[in-house]
Design a protein around this motif. Structure first.
Motif, PDB file in Angstrom:
ATOM      1  N   TYR A   1      12.905 -17.543 -25.660  1.00  0.00           N
ATOM      2  CA  TYR A   1      14.237 -17.336 -26.073  1.00  0.00           C
ATOM      3  C   TYR A   1      14.489 -16.130 -26.313  1.00  0.00           C
ATOM      4  CZ  TYR A   1      18.917 -18.358 -27.366  1.00  0.00           C
ATOM      5  OH  TYR A   1      20.132 -18.366 -27.727  1.00  0.00           O
ATOM      6  N   THR A   2      13.762 -15.634 -27.419  1.00  0.00           N
ATOM      7  CA  THR A   2      13.949 -14.473 -28.600  1.00  0.00           C
ATOM      8  C   THR A   2      13.988 -13.142 -27.541  1.00  0.00           C
ATOM      9  OG1 THR A   2      12.926 -15.617 -30.020  1.00  0.00           O
ATOM     10  CG2 THR A   2      13.508 -13.440 -30.482  1.00  0.00           C
TER      11      THR A   2
ATOM     12  N   PHE B   1       9.943 -28.745 -27.406  1.00  0.00           N
ATOM     13  CA  PHE B   1      10.710 -27.540 -26.496  1.00  0.00           C
ATOM     14  C   PHE B   1      12.235 -27.660 -27.024  1.00  0.00           C
ATOM     15  CE2 PHE B   1      13.316 -26.156 -23.201  1.00  0.00           C
ATOM     16  CZ  PHE B   1      12.658 -24.974 -22.664  1.00  0.00           C
TER      17      PHE B   1
ATOM     18  N   GLY C   1       0.613 -23.494 -29.456  1.00  0.00           N
ATOM     19  CA  GLY C   1       1.057 -22.564 -28.316  1.00  0.00           C
ATOM     20  C   GLY C   1       2.155 -22.867 -27.382  1.00  0.00           C
ATOM     21  N   ILE C   2       2.906 -24.317 -27.720  1.00  0.00           N
ATOM     22  CA  ILE C   2       4.149 -24.570 -26.893  1.00  0.00           C
ATOM     23  C   ILE C   2       5.328 -23.824 -27.831  1.00  0.00           C
ATOM     24  CG2 ILE C   2       5.563 -26.329 -26.197  1.00  0.00           C
ATOM     25  CD1 ILE C   2       2.950 -26.582 -24.593  1.00  0.00           C
ATOM     26  N   ASN C   3       5.218 -24.038 -28.950  1.00  0.00           N
ATOM     27  CA  ASN C   3       6.212 -23.387 -29.786  1.00  0.00           C
ATOM     28  C   ASN C   3       6.357 -22.072 -29.743  1.00  0.00           C
ATOM     29  OD1 ASN C   3       6.501 -26.159 -30.849  1.00  0.00           O
ATOM     30  ND2 ASN C   3       5.579 -25.901 -32.700  1.00  0.00           N
TER      31      ASN C   3
ATOM     32  N   SER D   1      12.697 -19.223 -22.113  1.00  0.00           N
ATOM     33  CA  SER D   1      11.738 -20.434 -22.684  1.00  0.00           C
ATOM     34  C   SER D   1      11.030 -21.263 -21.871  1.00  0.00           C
ATOM     35  CB  SER D   1      12.750 -21.476 -23.710  1.00  0.00           C
ATOM     36  OG  SER D   1      13.091 -20.743 -24.862  1.00  0.00           O
ATOM     37  N   VAL D   2      11.761 -21.732 -20.641  1.00  0.00           N
ATOM     38  CA  VAL D   2      11.177 -22.544 -19.476  1.00  0.00           C
ATOM     39  C   VAL D   2      10.004 -21.962 -19.155  1.00  0.00           C
ATOM     40  CG1 VAL D   2      11.609 -23.706 -17.607  1.00  0.00           C
ATOM     41  CG2 VAL D   2      13.339 -23.693 -19.306  1.00  0.00           C
TER      42      VAL D   2
ATOM     43  N   VAL E   1      17.629 -19.513 -22.198  1.00  0.00           N
ATOM     44  CA  VAL E   1      16.584 -20.604 -21.833  1.00  0.00           C
ATOM     45  C   VAL E   1      15.748 -20.552 -20.880  1.00  0.00           C
ATOM     46  CG1 VAL E   1      16.882 -23.328 -21.524  1.00  0.00           C
ATOM     47  CG2 VAL E   1      18.794 -21.995 -22.665  1.00  0.00           C
TER      48      VAL E   1
ATOM     49  N   ILE F   1       7.379 -21.784 -38.772  1.00  0.00           N
ATOM     50  CA  ILE F   1       8.386 -22.829 -37.931  1.00  0.00           C
ATOM     51  C   ILE F   1       7.511 -23.912 -37.169  1.00  0.00           C
ATOM     52  CG2 ILE F   1       9.938 -23.033 -36.447  1.00  0.00           C
ATOM     53  CD1 ILE F   1      11.098 -20.701 -37.448  1.00  0.00           C
TER      54      ILE F   1
ATOM     55  N   THR G   1       8.048 -21.219 -26.271  1.00  0.00           N
ATOM     56  CA  THR G   1       9.269 -21.558 -26.397  1.00  0.00           C
ATOM     57  C   THR G   1      10.235 -20.779 -27.009  1.00  0.00           C
ATOM     58  OG1 THR G   1       8.736 -23.861 -26.358  1.00  0.00           O
ATOM     59  CG2 THR G   1      11.204 -23.492 -26.576  1.00  0.00           C
ATOM     60  N   TYR G   2       9.750 -20.152 -28.224  1.00  0.00           N
ATOM     61  CA  TYR G   2      10.565 -19.537 -29.296  1.00  0.00           C
ATOM     62  C   TYR G   2      10.732 -18.099 -28.726  1.00  0.00           C
ATOM     63  CZ  TYR G   2      12.255 -17.800 -33.899  1.00  0.00           C
ATOM     64  OH  TYR G   2      13.031 -17.339 -34.910  1.00  0.00           O
TER      65      TYR G   2
ATOM     66  N   ILE H   1      12.537 -26.357 -30.814  1.00  0.00           N
ATOM     67  CA  ILE H   1      12.237 -24.985 -31.035  1.00  0.00           C
ATOM     68  C   ILE H   1      13.599 -24.220 -30.479  1.00  0.00           C
ATOM     69  CG2 ILE H   1      11.021 -23.121 -30.147  1.00  0.00           C
ATOM     70  CD1 ILE H   1       9.612 -24.446 -32.555  1.00  0.00           C
TER      71      ILE H   1
ATOM     72  N   THR I   1       6.874 -21.632 -21.490  1.00  0.00           N
ATOM     73  CA  THR I   1       6.367 -23.033 -21.757  1.00  0.00           C
ATOM     74  C   THR I   1       5.400 -23.258 -20.575  1.00  0.00           C
ATOM     75  OG1 THR I   1       8.331 -23.202 -23.326  1.00  0.00           O
ATOM     76  CG2 THR I   1       6.998 -25.285 -22.616  1.00  0.00           C
TER      77      THR I   1
END
Lengths: 174, 181
Positions: free
Chosen positions: A68-69, B89, A59-61, A77-78, A74, A50, A64-65, B92, A81
């Motif tokens: 969340y998982t 962000f 690194g960022i993706n 994620s924050v 959210v 993905i 974030t993913y 994703i 990140t």
């Protein structure tokens, strides 16, 4: 406390990953699959796929993913990140101040004399490393590569337009 | 227009099209920030790439923080980094929340089969323009070629290349200044 664990894990990833992107993958895998079991290996492979299909660095993706998982919110994620960016942010701000102050210093100027041509080599190696079987699946890939090179280098097509054009042509070619 | 807003918008645009890793950001920054807007000059750009590469962390973030800092100090670096991060962000987050099988969609796969080799070409283009920009000649071309081969064939970490190149430059600079004096 899952949020704290996430923050700490991604802070470590941000601090100890040198060489960017693909060098990062094994360290991230080590942390989130082996150490914390937040994801299975298959899920991790999906995230890598993905990440390659969405904008933004892995690194960022992945932060974030996975944020969340793991938490289902959210906020996770924050936190992940922000944590992965924080070390480079602090280090860079210190370095940037030093660069502005010292770039007229003869030693620093000398060092950059050697760094500049080496950097051209680094960019070239990034392109060479990406010439692999995942990115070049058949002869059409080579035609696309050559066309994209000619269009952006000699016809000055904007890189963003080039990506859009490649995407559209993919719908017809594959 | 507010300069911070300008930096933010430019980097959001760049962030939205940085596909396939941090190096894909180089042609975009070079085109928009160096060639079109002329916010930083080509040599400064090479220096920023060199520094970003030798520090830990996400390459794209390093690159945007440094560029933002050169433009507008601390605040500039924050807006540039935010701009780079925000598009990926949100995309994703959407995928994690709603479209877990996004990568198995047949149209997405078709588009990315074609985008991937094109992105490799986009990364290859600045190799030549940057080499020209910093005045690489037949004698010095050995440096980038050696560096690229060491990383590509022998898997040497770029960090070592950076360290050796900096040390080499330092010694060369010192020797040259001795000759002059």
């Amino acid at each position: 406390m899952i949020y704290l664990q996430l923050f700490w894990t991604y802070l470590k990833i941000g601090l100890f990953c040198f060489g960017g992107g693909y060098a990062m993958i094994s360290l991230i895998q080590d942390e989130v699959v082996d150490n914390h079991a937040w994801l299975t290996n298959a899920e991790f492979t999906d995230i890598v796929a993905i990440s390659q299909m969405t904008p933004g660095p892995i690194g960022i993706n992945s932060a974030t993913y996975i944020g969340y998982t793991v938490t289902g919110s959210v906020i996770g994620s924050v936190i992940a990140t922000v944590a992965v960016c924080l070390p480079s942010f602090i280090i860079i701000l210190l370095i940037a101040k030093a660069y502005q102050k010292f770039n007229s210093n003869p030693y620093v100027a000398g060092a950059f004399l050697g760094l500049r041509p080496a950097t051209v080599g680094l960019i070239a190696s990034a392109a060479l490393l990406l010439m692999n079987k995942e990115n070049f699946i058949d002869y059409k890939s080579i035609i696309l590569f050559v066309s994209a090179f000619v269009l952006t280098k000699f016809c000055k097509v904007h890189p963003i337009l080039m990506i859009v054009l490649a995407g559209i042509s993919g719908l017809f070619l594959y | 227009m507010n300069p911070y807003w300008q930096i933010f918008c430019t980097f959001t645009k760049i962030g939205a099209f940085t596909i396939g890793g941090g190096y894909a950001m180089l042609p975009l920054i070079k085109k928009d920030v160096v060639e079109q807007k002329k916010w930083i000059d080509p040599t400064e750009f090479v220096d920023i790439v060199a520094i970003s590469q030798s520090l830990p962390g996400v390459f794209a973030v390093n690159l945007s923080v440094l560029t933002g800092y050169q433009l507008k100090g601390n605040k500039g670096s924050i807006v540039a980094a935010l701009g780079t991060i925000l598009p990926s962000f949100f995309i994703i987050l959407l995928i994690a929340a709603f479209f877990r099988h996004f990568n198995e969609n047949v149209y997405v796969m078709k588009m990315f089969n074609a985008i991937r080799p094109a992105v490799v070409a986009l990364i290859a283009v600045p190799v030549f323009s940057t080499a020209k920009g910093i005045g690489i000649n037949l004698k010095t071309v050995i440096i980038p070629i050696t560096a690229a081969l060491l990383i590509w064939i022998w898997g040497v970490s770029p960090v070592y290349i950076v360290l050796v190149a900096a040390a080499g430059g330092l010694i060369y600079g010192k020797a040259k200044s001795k000759l002059v004096s």
